[in-house]
Design a protein around this motif. Structure first.
Motif: not given
Length: 212
Positions: A70-82
């Motif tokens: 869950l912590a990793l998911q929060q850190q990666l939030e928006g990494f693939d924003d176009p």
């Protein structure tokens, strides 16, 4: 729980104490070597607390594994924003894998990668796999591909592995060449360089697809 702990609104709950102590013990000795009685004793709760909060030892372990994900998911939030460049997207994706804060979760995951349990593999497939699929789709999009190919999936895993290896083998690297990372304690420059390599490899896969 003591009266003093109950009166303190900031005191960790029995559930949180179980998770904290279980994480520490599992990281130190592995899932199979730790008993529920030990965990309850360390957390200062009665022996039935694990059943009450998690069902059984397996349920507790699933939750222990889920928290760092869950912590990793929060850190990666928006990494693939176009709207982000390929370089920035790769950098944002790799950054969490380059940082080791010494938490028990890192030790636990390293132990599991050496000898994975069925519970760990189930958690990885359910919670971590989709993250890597998103990363592969990002790389495929920038390579001009409608869907990730096997090579793109391998590239996604390879980039993460390079980043993770800096954390795992950092003591060895410092012993061999202490000057390499002397001016990059948080590996920010290294992350930027890995993103450079990632962009070059995406371009290579794009050209290879056009000209097999």
């Amino acid at each position: 729980m003591s009266t003093r702990a109950s009166a303190n609104p900031e005191a960790p709950s029995a559930r949180d104490r179980l998770l904290c102590e279980a994480m520490t013990l599992f990281a130190e000795r592995g899932f199979g070597a730790v008993t529920t009685r030990e965990i309850c004793g360390a957390a200062g709760v009665n022996p039935g607390a694990i059943h009450y909060h998690f069902g059984d030892k397996d349920g507790l372990y699933r939750e222990v594994l889920r928290l760092p994900v869950l912590a990793l998911q929060q850190q990666l939030e928006g990494f693939d924003d176009p709207r982000l460049s390929l370089h920035e997207s790769i950098r944002r994706f790799l950054q969490p894998f380059l940082f080791d804060d010494g938490a028990c979760s890192a030790q636990l995951f390293f132990r599991e990668m050496q000898a994975p349990s069925a519970i760990f593999m189930d958690a990885v497939a359910r919670d971590v796999g989709p993250i890597f699929d998103r990363f592969a789709r990002l790389l495929a999009r920038h390579a001009g591909l409608a869907e990730p190919t096997a090579a793109i999936h391998q590239l996604a895993m390879g980039l993460q592995a390079m980043a993770h290896d800096y954390t795992v083998t950092r003591p060895m690297l410092d012993a061999f060449h202490p000057e390499l990372l002397a001016n990059d304690p948080l590996l920010e420059q290294t992350c930027h360089r890995l993103a450079d390599w990632g962009c070059a490899l995406v371009k290579y896969e794009s050209q290879r697809h056009k000209n097999p």
